[in-house]
Design a protein around this motif. Sequence first.
Motif, mmCIF file in Angstrom:
data_model
loop_
_atom_site.group_PDB
_atom_site.id
_atom_site.type_symbol
_atom_site.label_atom_id
_atom_site.label_comp_id
_atom_site.label_asym_id
_atom_site.label_seq_id
_atom_site.Cartn_x
_atom_site.Cartn_y
_atom_site.Cartn_z
ATOM 1 N N LEU A 1 82.074 9.870 3.543
ATOM 2 C CA LEU A 1 82.586 9.335 4.802
ATOM 3 C C LEU A 1 81.484 8.644 5.597
ATOM 4 O O LEU A 1 81.728 7.622 6.253
ATOM 5 N N ALA A 2 80.281 9.188 5.553
ATOM 6 C CA ALA A 2 79.167 8.569 6.274
ATOM 7 C C ALA A 2 78.860 7.185 5.719
ATOM 8 O O ALA A 2 78.664 6.222 6.480
ATOM 9 N N ILE A 3 78.833 7.061 4.395
ATOM 10 C CA ILE A 3 78.554 5.748 3.809
ATOM 11 C C ILE A 3 79.720 4.807 4.063
ATOM 12 O O ILE A 3 79.539 3.583 4.199
ATOM 13 N N ASP A 4 80.932 5.346 4.174
ATOM 14 C CA ASP A 4 82.074 4.498 4.484
ATOM 15 C C ASP A 4 81.985 3.951 5.902
ATOM 16 O O ASP A 4 82.404 2.813 6.157
ATOM 17 N N LEU A 5 81.455 4.736 6.830
ATOM 18 C CA LEU A 5 81.263 4.230 8.189
ATOM 19 C C LEU A 5 80.290 3.054 8.187
ATOM 20 O O LEU A 5 80.452 2.102 8.963
ATOM 21 N N VAL A 6 79.285 3.103 7.315
ATOM 22 C CA VAL A 6 78.354 1.980 7.190
ATOM 23 C C VAL A 6 79.062 0.787 6.543
ATOM 24 O O VAL A 6 78.952 -0.351 7.011
ATOM 25 N N ASP A 7 79.800 1.051 5.459
ATOM 26 C CA ASP A 7 80.572 -0.010 4.800
ATOM 27 C C ASP A 7 81.458 -0.753 5.790
ATOM 28 O O ASP A 7 81.598 -1.976 5.734
ATOM 29 N N TYR B 1 80.411 -4.724 5.585
ATOM 30 C CA TYR B 1 81.268 -5.691 4.888
ATOM 31 C C TYR B 1 81.927 -6.696 5.831
ATOM 32 O O TYR B 1 81.918 -7.910 5.559
ATOM 33 N N PRO B 2 82.507 -6.265 6.956
ATOM 34 C CA PRO B 2 83.047 -7.266 7.884
ATOM 35 C C PRO B 2 81.978 -8.191 8.456
ATOM 36 O O PRO B 2 82.241 -9.369 8.715
ATOM 37 N N LEU B 3 80.763 -7.671 8.648
ATOM 38 C CA LEU B 3 79.699 -8.503 9.199
ATOM 39 C C LEU B 3 79.173 -9.504 8.188
ATOM 40 O O LEU B 3 79.169 -10.722 8.437
ATOM 41 N N VAL B 4 78.742 -9.006 7.028
ATOM 42 C CA VAL B 4 78.004 -9.840 6.068
ATOM 43 C C VAL B 4 78.935 -10.731 5.250
ATOM 44 O O VAL B 4 78.566 -11.862 4.915
ATOM 45 N N TRP C 1 77.502 10.180 12.621
ATOM 46 C CA TRP C 1 77.082 9.044 11.804
ATOM 47 C C TRP C 1 77.518 7.680 12.308
ATOM 48 O O TRP C 1 76.899 6.670 11.947
ATOM 49 N N ALA C 2 78.555 7.595 13.125
ATOM 50 C CA ALA C 2 79.034 6.274 13.556
ATOM 51 C C ALA C 2 77.983 5.535 14.374
ATOM 52 O O ALA C 2 77.750 4.333 14.170
ATOM 53 N N THR D 1 84.038 -4.979 15.790
ATOM 54 C CA THR D 1 84.383 -4.329 14.527
ATOM 55 C C THR D 1 84.202 -2.823 14.613
ATOM 56 O O THR D 1 85.042 -2.053 14.140
ATOM 57 N N ALA D 2 83.112 -2.398 15.228
ATOM 58 C CA ALA D 2 82.837 -0.962 15.351
ATOM 59 C C ALA D 2 83.941 -0.265 16.139
ATOM 60 O O ALA D 2 84.386 0.828 15.778
ATOM 61 N N GLU D 3 84.396 -0.872 17.201
ATOM 62 C CA GLU D 3 85.435 -0.256 18.023
ATOM 63 C C GLU D 3 86.769 -0.220 17.282
ATOM 64 O O GLU D 3 87.484 0.784 17.317
ATOM 65 N N SER D 4 87.103 -1.297 16.582
ATOM 66 C CA SER D 4 88.376 -1.331 15.858
ATOM 67 C C SER D 4 88.390 -0.335 14.709
ATOM 68 O O SER D 4 89.432 0.244 14.388
ATOM 69 N N ARG D 5 87.231 -0.106 14.084
ATOM 70 C CA ARG D 5 87.174 0.841 12.968
ATOM 71 C C ARG D 5 87.213 2.279 13.469
ATOM 72 O O ARG D 5 87.738 3.162 12.801
ATOM 73 N N ARG D 6 86.695 2.525 14.654
ATOM 74 C CA ARG D 6 86.679 3.873 15.214
ATOM 75 C C ARG D 6 88.086 4.328 15.618
ATOM 76 O O ARG D 6 88.413 5.504 15.522
ATOM 77 N N SER D 7 88.924 3.386 16.019
ATOM 78 C CA SER D 7 90.252 3.731 16.542
ATOM 79 C C SER D 7 91.126 4.481 15.538
ATOM 80 O O SER D 7 91.748 5.485 15.908
ATOM 81 N N PRO D 8 91.230 4.040 14.265
ATOM 82 C CA PRO D 8 92.061 4.805 13.309
ATOM 83 C C PRO D 8 91.572 6.234 13.134
ATOM 84 O O PRO D 8 92.377 7.166 12.997
#
Length: 339
Positions: free
Chosen positions: A216-222, A226-229, A291-292, A322-329
Amino acid sequence: MQYELRHQVIPAKRQTYQNVIDRLGDQPVSRYLEGTLDVQPRENFHYRPTWMSNRELYDERFSALRLTDSYRFTDPRQYYYTTYVAARAGLHDDFTKTLGYLEERDLLARIPAGWQAVLSSVVVPLRHYESGAQLVSVAGARFAYGTSVEQCCSFAAFDRIGNAQMLSRVGIALGGGTRDRLEAAKRMWVDGAHLQPLRRLVEEIMVLDDWAVSLLAIDLVDSLVYPLVYRGLDEHALLGGAVAYSLVAQHFSAWFEDQRKWIDALVATWATDPEAGLANREVLGHVLETWAGRAYAAVAALAAAVDSHLPGAETGTELAATAESRRSPWASLIGGAAS
């Protein structure tokens, strides 16, 4: 004497295997379910792990995240060996065709200097990030309890190696067919100031005791990388004279969308488990809070490096959204534990 050959149909006594019948009844099911349900060994182990004698060889206690029934989770993609190999063969064939087109016309070498700097200092070094993430997936494949989770981790581990290889091929193509760019990318990963927060984060995630927390920690980085790069820079490349990068980035964006399907489904299954759901939501909340923020800080360093080469990209602003939208789910799944 004449003989007549006749076609005779012998009806099957059952339509699938007994382990599947015990769960779903005697009915036709998919190959995925036949090769997944209750395949996890549960008894008659020969030995305990010598390095952890209080655990069984396969033991759900390797993670704080539990499922009452490990087969409540199934892969939404329905991947087993055949379907997975077919899907990935298609993805890599498409990438090879794209890269061949770019190499034939030397298009990567012709992109503007700022974009070449981004590829050399940010994108290609991420092959080492993928290698670290691969080890996290390998840990999940070994220590996860339940075939449906284990095989997803196994496939993800192979995917990560594939992603690293694709980035390596981009580096070779960018360097005119030599490996100089790969050597430079390795030095950048080891010494580049903008990559050290990410490198340190990945190395710390790799050595966590809990395979699910690592995943899950590596998924938070992903979810930020991925959306950035790939997706974010793809749009800028189309307008910034770097269409060659856009053609490359689409393949990584497509993989990330596929990866999201099973990760999001697994998190939802953990969070809604009828017996372990409350405890799981507390663990998920702790993972998010631990981790977020660190993931955001590490990827923000990448965004700053990109913006230094491409002043008009404004990736830092996009990263915050992106960080905020990913945190919401996550917050909606884990409820009060995330607050």
